[in-house]
Design a protein around this motif. Structure first.
Motif, short mmCIF file in Angstrom:
data_model
loop_
_atom_site.label_atom_id
_atom_site.label_comp_id
_atom_site.label_asym_id
_atom_site.label_seq_id
_atom_site.Cartn_x
_atom_site.Cartn_y
_atom_site.Cartn_z
N TYR A 31 0.84 -1.19 0.00
CA TYR A 31 0.00 0.00 0.00
C TYR A 31 0.88 1.25 0.00
O TYR A 31 1.85 1.33 0.75
CB TYR A 31 -0.89 0.05 1.24
CG TYR A 31 -2.05 -0.90 1.25
CD1 TYR A 31 -2.12 -1.99 0.40
CD2 TYR A 31 -3.09 -0.71 2.13
CE1 TYR A 31 -3.20 -2.86 0.44
CE2 TYR A 31 -4.18 -1.57 2.18
CZ TYR A 31 -4.22 -2.65 1.33
OH TYR A 31 -5.29 -3.50 1.37
N TYR A 33 0.58 5.81 -0.42
CA TYR A 33 -0.34 6.93 -0.26
C TYR A 33 0.38 8.24 -0.60
O TYR A 33 1.58 8.36 -0.39
CB TYR A 33 -0.83 7.04 1.19
CG TYR A 33 -1.24 5.75 1.84
CD1 TYR A 33 -0.29 4.90 2.40
CD2 TYR A 33 -2.57 5.38 1.91
CE1 TYR A 33 -0.66 3.71 3.01
CE2 TYR A 33 -2.96 4.20 2.52
CZ TYR A 33 -2.00 3.37 3.08
OH TYR A 33 -2.38 2.19 3.68
N TYR A 48 -4.27 6.92 -3.33
CA TYR A 48 -3.63 5.79 -2.71
C TYR A 48 -3.61 4.61 -3.67
O TYR A 48 -4.31 4.62 -4.70
CB TYR A 48 -4.30 5.40 -1.39
CG TYR A 48 -5.72 4.94 -1.52
CD1 TYR A 48 -6.76 5.88 -1.52
CD2 TYR A 48 -6.04 3.60 -1.60
CE1 TYR A 48 -8.08 5.46 -1.63
CE2 TYR A 48 -7.35 3.18 -1.70
CZ TYR A 48 -8.38 4.12 -1.72
OH TYR A 48 -9.67 3.70 -1.83
N VAL A 50 -3.23 0.15 -3.66
CA VAL A 50 -3.15 -1.09 -2.88
C VAL A 50 -2.19 -2.09 -3.51
O VAL A 50 -1.96 -3.17 -2.94
CB VAL A 50 -4.53 -1.73 -2.68
CG1 VAL A 50 -5.47 -0.76 -2.01
CG2 VAL A 50 -5.10 -2.20 -4.01
N SER A 94 2.51 1.31 3.58
CA SER A 94 2.15 0.40 4.67
C SER A 94 1.93 -0.99 4.09
O SER A 94 1.83 -1.18 2.87
CB SER A 94 0.90 0.87 5.40
OG SER A 94 -0.24 0.79 4.57
N PRO A 96 -0.63 -3.59 5.31
CA PRO A 96 -1.66 -4.03 6.24
C PRO A 96 -1.72 -5.55 6.36
O PRO A 96 -1.75 -6.26 5.38
CB PRO A 96 -2.95 -3.49 5.61
CG PRO A 96 -2.51 -2.36 4.78
CD PRO A 96 -1.17 -2.77 4.24
N GLN A 98 -3.96 -8.28 8.60
CA GLN A 98 -5.08 -8.44 9.53
C GLN A 98 -5.59 -7.09 10.03
O GLN A 98 -5.89 -6.92 11.20
CB GLN A 98 -4.66 -9.32 10.72
CG GLN A 98 -4.23 -10.71 10.29
CD GLN A 98 -3.74 -11.56 11.45
OE1 GLN A 98 -3.52 -11.04 12.53
NE2 GLN A 98 -3.57 -12.82 11.21
N GLY A 99 -5.62 -6.13 9.13
CA GLY A 99 -6.20 -4.85 9.48
C GLY A 99 -5.23 -3.83 10.02
O GLY A 99 -5.62 -2.72 10.33
N LEU A 100 -3.97 -4.20 10.16
CA LEU A 100 -3.02 -3.22 10.69
C LEU A 100 -2.73 -2.17 9.64
O LEU A 100 -2.52 -2.49 8.48
CB LEU A 100 -1.72 -3.93 11.08
CG LEU A 100 -1.88 -5.04 12.10
CD1 LEU A 100 -0.51 -5.59 12.50
CD2 LEU A 100 -2.63 -4.57 13.32
N THR A 101 -2.72 -0.90 10.03
CA THR A 101 -2.62 0.17 9.05
C THR A 101 -1.51 1.15 9.34
O THR A 101 -1.56 2.29 8.93
CB THR A 101 -3.96 0.94 8.97
OG1 THR A 101 -4.21 1.53 10.26
CG2 THR A 101 -5.09 0.04 8.58
N GLU A 102 -0.50 0.73 10.07
CA GLU A 102 0.60 1.65 10.37
C GLU A 102 1.26 2.11 9.10
O GLU A 102 1.62 1.31 8.23
CB GLU A 102 1.62 0.96 11.26
CG GLU A 102 2.85 1.79 11.56
CD GLU A 102 3.84 1.02 12.38
OE1 GLU A 102 3.47 -0.06 12.88
OE2 GLU A 102 4.98 1.48 12.53
N ALA A 103 1.44 3.40 8.93
CA ALA A 103 2.05 3.97 7.73
C ALA A 103 3.42 4.56 8.07
O ALA A 103 3.63 5.10 9.14
CB ALA A 103 1.16 5.05 7.14
N PHE A 104 4.34 4.41 7.12
CA PHE A 104 5.68 4.97 7.23
C PHE A 104 5.77 6.12 6.23
O PHE A 104 5.41 5.96 5.07
CB PHE A 104 6.73 3.92 6.93
CG PHE A 104 6.76 2.81 7.94
CD1 PHE A 104 5.85 1.76 7.86
CD2 PHE A 104 7.68 2.82 8.97
CE1 PHE A 104 5.86 0.74 8.80
CE2 PHE A 104 7.70 1.80 9.90
CZ PHE A 104 6.78 0.76 9.82
N PHE A 105 6.29 7.26 6.68
CA PHE A 105 6.27 8.47 5.87
C PHE A 105 7.66 8.84 5.36
O PHE A 105 8.67 8.61 6.03
CB PHE A 105 5.73 9.64 6.69
CG PHE A 105 4.25 9.61 6.87
CD1 PHE A 105 3.67 8.78 7.83
CD2 PHE A 105 3.42 10.37 6.07
CE1 PHE A 105 2.30 8.74 7.99
CE2 PHE A 105 2.05 10.34 6.22
CZ PHE A 105 1.49 9.52 7.18
#
Lengths: 114, 116
Positions: A31, A33, A48, A50, A94, A96, A98-105
């Motif tokens: 993913y 963004y 974004y 996927v 990111s 994801p 199992q629903g984890l959505t931590e993003a790295f910028f």
């Protein structure tokens, strides 16, 4: 580890010019963004993706285009720059699970349109 | 639609004092919640996150946050602030992926100033 890399860091454009903001990540994240940050407004999602070949609009897509030909790269294109596009642009990624959505910028690109 | 409210635009605290930054969210299901920090001219760095389980989560740099479902809040705290904590702090809520893109919605941020 490089993480998310954005180029350029700064750019001044004239009204009507076009440019591409580059973003690449080396974490094998599927993913990616693009956000823009304006003073007092937080971050707004532009586009974004996927995965390679799949993109979709975010909250503020007008005036921008994206493509995703590889997992690593997610460039943002401005076709006809306008003063309203003066902003700081952040790319993020990111993976994801199992629903984890931590993003790295990335570090951001500061764009001024004059 | 999900949303995040950070009611404090700017907060000033003395070094060594305690800190609490407020965050309220609106989301139809169990949210995924995050706090990010942004130093001047830098990107966003993740401080901590909440997905499930213990409602008090610990993060980096001595920060913690508590998820309170009844109040739709996820306030960030630190017992003793250091001058290097001066930065802008963003609360964010994320949607579950479920095969679609997981997107973060950010609050407008709270700028923290630390006086010596």
């Amino acid at each position: 580890n490089a993480g998310v890399t954005q180029t350029p860091k700064f750019r001044i454009l004239k009204i009507g010019q076009s440019m591409t903001l580059q973003c690449t990540q080396d974490m094998n994240h599927n993913y990616m963004y693009w956000y823009r940050q304006d003073p007092g407004m937080g971050l707004k999602l532009i586009y974004y993706s996927v995965g390679a070949g799949i993109t979709d609009k975010g909250e503020v897509p007008n005036g921008y285009n994206v493509s995703r030909s590889t997992t690593e790269d997610f460039p943002l294109r401005l076709e006809l720059a306008a003063p309203s596009q003066t902003s700081v642009y952040f790319c993020a990624s990111s993976r994801p699970q199992q629903g984890l959505t931590e993003a790295f910028f990335g570090q951001g690109t500061r764009l001024t349109v004059v | 639609a999900q949303s995040v409210t950070q009611p404090d635009i700017h907060i000033t605290v003395s070094e060594g004092a305690s800190l609490e930054l407020r965050c309220n969210y609106s989301y139809g299901a169990t949210p995924y919640l995050f706090w990010y920090v942004q130093s001047p001219g830098q990107g966003l760095q993740l401080l901590l996150k909440y997905f499930s389980g213990d409602t008090l989560v610990q993060g980096i740099k001595g920060f913690e946050a508590e998820f309170k479902r009844s109040q739709s809040s996820f306030n960030l705290r630190k017992p003793s602030v250091h001058w290097s904590d001066a930065a802008e702090y963003f609360c964010a809520v994320g949607a579950a992926s479920s095969g679609t893109a997981s997107k973060l919605t950010f609050g407008t941020g709270t700028r923290l100033q630390v006086t010596l």
